[in-house]
Design a protein around this motif. Structure first.
Motif, PDB file in Angstrom:
ATOM      1  N   GLU A   1       4.100   6.294   8.664  1.00  0.00           N
ATOM      2  CA  GLU A   1       3.700   5.753   7.368  1.00  0.00           C
ATOM      3  C   GLU A   1       2.201   5.543   7.268  1.00  0.00           C
ATOM      4  O   GLU A   1       1.708   5.143   6.219  1.00  0.00           O
TER       5      GLU A   1
ATOM      6  N   THR B   1       6.274  -5.084  -8.850  1.00  0.00           N
ATOM      7  CA  THR B   1       5.668  -3.763  -9.003  1.00  0.00           C
ATOM      8  C   THR B   1       4.400  -3.720  -8.159  1.00  0.00           C
ATOM      9  O   THR B   1       3.937  -4.742  -7.655  1.00  0.00           O
ATOM     10  N   ASN B   2       3.828  -2.553  -8.017  1.00  0.00           N
ATOM     11  CA  ASN B   2       2.609  -2.418  -7.214  1.00  0.00           C
ATOM     12  C   ASN B   2       1.363  -2.413  -8.099  1.00  0.00           C
ATOM     13  O   ASN B   2       0.340  -1.839  -7.742  1.00  0.00           O
TER      14      ASN B   2
ATOM     15  N   LEU C   1      -2.450  -1.032  -7.161  1.00  0.00           N
ATOM     16  CA  LEU C   1      -2.842   0.164  -7.907  1.00  0.00           C
ATOM     17  C   LEU C   1      -4.110  -0.088  -8.712  1.00  0.00           C
ATOM     18  O   LEU C   1      -5.023   0.750  -8.736  1.00  0.00           O
TER      19      LEU C   1
ATOM     20  N   ARG D   1      -4.135   6.515  -2.255  1.00  0.00           N
ATOM     21  CA  ARG D   1      -2.782   6.371  -1.701  1.00  0.00           C
ATOM     22  C   ARG D   1      -2.798   5.508  -0.450  1.00  0.00           C
ATOM     23  O   ARG D   1      -1.905   4.665  -0.250  1.00  0.00           O
TER      24      ARG D   1
ATOM     25  N   VAL E   1      -2.881   1.875  -1.320  1.00  0.00           N
ATOM     26  CA  VAL E   1      -1.720   1.371  -2.055  1.00  0.00           C
ATOM     27  C   VAL E   1      -0.434   1.404  -1.238  1.00  0.00           C
ATOM     28  O   VAL E   1       0.427   0.524  -1.364  1.00  0.00           O
ATOM     29  N   ASP E   2      -0.279   2.397  -0.387  1.00  0.00           N
ATOM     30  CA  ASP E   2       1.005   2.653   0.272  1.00  0.00           C
ATOM     31  C   ASP E   2       1.600   1.477   1.053  1.00  0.00           C
ATOM     32  O   ASP E   2       2.822   1.288   1.033  1.00  0.00           O
TER      33      ASP E   2
ATOM     34  N   TYR F   1       1.944  -1.359   0.315  1.00  0.00           N
ATOM     35  CA  TYR F   1       2.535  -2.342  -0.601  1.00  0.00           C
ATOM     36  C   TYR F   1       3.475  -1.689  -1.609  1.00  0.00           C
ATOM     37  O   TYR F   1       3.752  -2.247  -2.660  1.00  0.00           O
ATOM     38  N   ARG F   2       4.001  -0.530  -1.261  1.00  0.00           N
ATOM     39  CA  ARG F   2       4.758   0.232  -2.252  1.00  0.00           C
ATOM     40  C   ARG F   2       6.163  -0.314  -2.506  1.00  0.00           C
ATOM     41  O   ARG F   2       6.787   0.038  -3.498  1.00  0.00           O
ATOM     42  N   ASP F   3       6.669  -1.163  -1.614  1.00  0.00           N
ATOM     43  CA  ASP F   3       7.984  -1.770  -1.804  1.00  0.00           C
ATOM     44  C   ASP F   3       7.832  -3.263  -2.043  1.00  0.00           C
ATOM     45  O   ASP F   3       6.919  -3.897  -1.512  1.00  0.00           O
ATOM     46  N   ARG F   4       8.755  -3.826  -2.803  1.00  0.00           N
ATOM     47  CA  ARG F   4       8.650  -5.234  -3.185  1.00  0.00           C
ATOM     48  C   ARG F   4       8.548  -6.164  -1.982  1.00  0.00           C
ATOM     49  O   ARG F   4       7.755  -7.110  -1.979  1.00  0.00           O
TER      50      ARG F   4
ATOM     51  N   ARG G   1       5.023  -6.911  -0.594  1.00  0.00           N
ATOM     52  CA  ARG G   1       3.956  -7.397  -1.484  1.00  0.00           C
ATOM     53  C   ARG G   1       3.810  -8.901  -1.524  1.00  0.00           C
ATOM     54  O   ARG G   1       2.971  -9.409  -2.266  1.00  0.00           O
TER      55      ARG G   1
END
Length: 308
Positions: free
Chosen positions: A7, A175-176, A180, A197, A200-201, A203-206, A209
Motif C-alpha cells: 500500500e 469521506t476523504n 483530498l 495519491r 491521500v491514500d 486515509y482512503r477508508d473511513r 481517518r
C-alpha cells in the motif's frame, strides 16, 4: 489496524520501514542515513511521505528520523478505547520514541535538529521546550507553537469541523474530503497525480481517518481546550531555546498559517533566519522543494556554538 507494504509504493518513497511498539500500538518511522540526527515531524493530514525529498538529499550526512503519528501514514489505527487521539498523546508518543532511539538504536542525547510543519511544529516545539539541551537547531515550515496571534481568525471551515457539527465532521470522517482538499489546495502549484495519491491514500477508508478529524477538533483556541498546555508558553521563549539557531522557510500563500504566524515566530525568535517564498502555499516543501532543500542543507552545514 496495520497497513501492508504494497500500500506504500509511492514516488520516491522507497525507504525501509521501522516500528516502535508501545501499549500494543505500533508507530512507524523512517531511520535513514548516518550523522547528526534530524527529527522531521509532519502535521495533518500529511504523513512521513511529505519529507521524502529532504530525507533523500540529507541522509548522506545526517540520520533522518521521520515518524508517522499514530493513526496516520503507516502507523497503526487503534480504537479510541486503546489510544487517545490528542496532541498531548502525540507529545508523549514522541518522547517515548526518542527515548527508545537513544537507548536502543544508538542515537545521541544531544545535537538534534527539529524540523516541524503544521501540527509537527506544535508537537515538536512542545518537546523542544521540555528538552532544550537535546537540540542544536530548529527548522520551522508553516506552523505554530503558541496561541493564535492577535488579529488572526481561524478559517470558517476549520471552525465548523472543530465545533463538532454533524455535516462538517461527518464529511471529514466518512469521506476523504479533507485529505483530498489538502492535496489540491495545500500547494500553490498542482502536484503530479501520483504525488497527490500518495498524500491521500493512507486515509482512503473511513476507519483510517479518525486521526485527521481529531487533529482538527484538537486545535487549541482557549485555555479550556485539551491541547492548550502545548502552546501555553508565555510571551517570550526561554533564553536557552531562543539562543538556538533557527531557520524558517515560509510559504506566503498559506490559507491557514498566514503572515500573523510568521510575525509571531520572528517576535519570539528575532535572530531566526527567514526565507519567505511568496508564491508557495502551505506545502512549501512541495512548491519550493529545491529551494527549501538548498537552504536547509546550507543551514545544517554551519557549525553550532558547541562545534566551534
Amino acid at each position: 489496524m496495520s497497513l501492508t507494504e504494497a500500500e506504500f509504493l509511492y514516488p520516491d518513497y522507497d525507504f525501509a520501514p521501522h516500528w516502535f511498539e508501545h501499549g500494543g500500538v505500533r508507530q512507524h518511522y523512517l531511520d535513514e542515513g548516518e550523522g547528526s540526527p534530524l527529527l522531521m515531524l509532519h502535521g495533518n493530514p500529511t504523513w512521513s511521505y511529505m519529507w521524502r525529498d529532504l530525507v533523500r538529499d540529507l541522509r548522506s550526512d545526517h540520520r533522518c528520523i521521520v515518524p508517522d503519528h499514530i493513526g496516520m501514514g503507516r502507523s497503526d489505527r487503534p480504537d479510541e478505547s486503546v489510544y487517545t487521539y490528542t496532541a498531548s498523546s502525540r507529545l508523549a508518543d514522541l518522547e517515548r520514541l526518542v527515548q527508545h532511539l537513544v537507548a536502543e538504536r544508538g542515537l545521541p542525547a544531544r545535537g538534534w535538529t527539529l524540523i516541524g510543519h503544521d501540527w509537527g511544529g506544535i508537537i515538536g516545539m512542545a518537546w523542544a521546550r521540555r528538552r532544550p539541551e537535546w537540540l542544536a537547531r530548529i527548522v520551522i515550515l508553516n506552523s505554530a507553537a503558541f496561541p493564535m496571534p492577535t488579529g488572526y481568525r481561524l478559517p470558517w471551515y476549520l471552525r465548523l469541523i472543530r465545533g463538532g457539527g454533524r455535516p462538517p465532521a461527518w464529511l471529514v470522517h466518512r469521506t476523504n474530503t479533507f485529505a483530498l482538499a489538502a492535496s489540491r489546495l495545500g500547494s500553490a502549484s498542482p502536484l503530479p497525480p501520483p504525488v497527490r495519491r500518495a498524500y491521500v491514500d493512507p486515509y482512503r477508508d473511513r476507519h483510517r481517518r479518525l486521526a485527521v478529524l481529531r487533529f482538527i477538533q484538537d486545535i487549541p483556541l482557549t485555555s479550556a481546550d485539551p491541547a492548550w498546555p502545548l502552546i501555553d508558553v508565555g510571551l517570550v521563549e526561554s533564553p536557552q531555546l531562543a539562543a538556538l539557531p533557527m531557520l524558517v522557510c515560509w510559504g506566503g500563500r498559506d490559507r491557514v498559517f498566514d503572515h500573523h504566524f510568521l510575525a509571531e515566530w520572528l517576535r519570539r525568535f528575532p535572530s531566526a533566519e527567514v526565507h519567505l517564498f511568496p508564491r508557495a502555499g502551505h506545502f512549501v516543501h512541495e512548491d519550493a522543494r529545491h529551494e527549501v532543500t538548498a537552504r536547509l542543507r546550507e543551514f545544517l552545514g554551519r557549525p553550532t556554538e558547541g562545534q566551534r
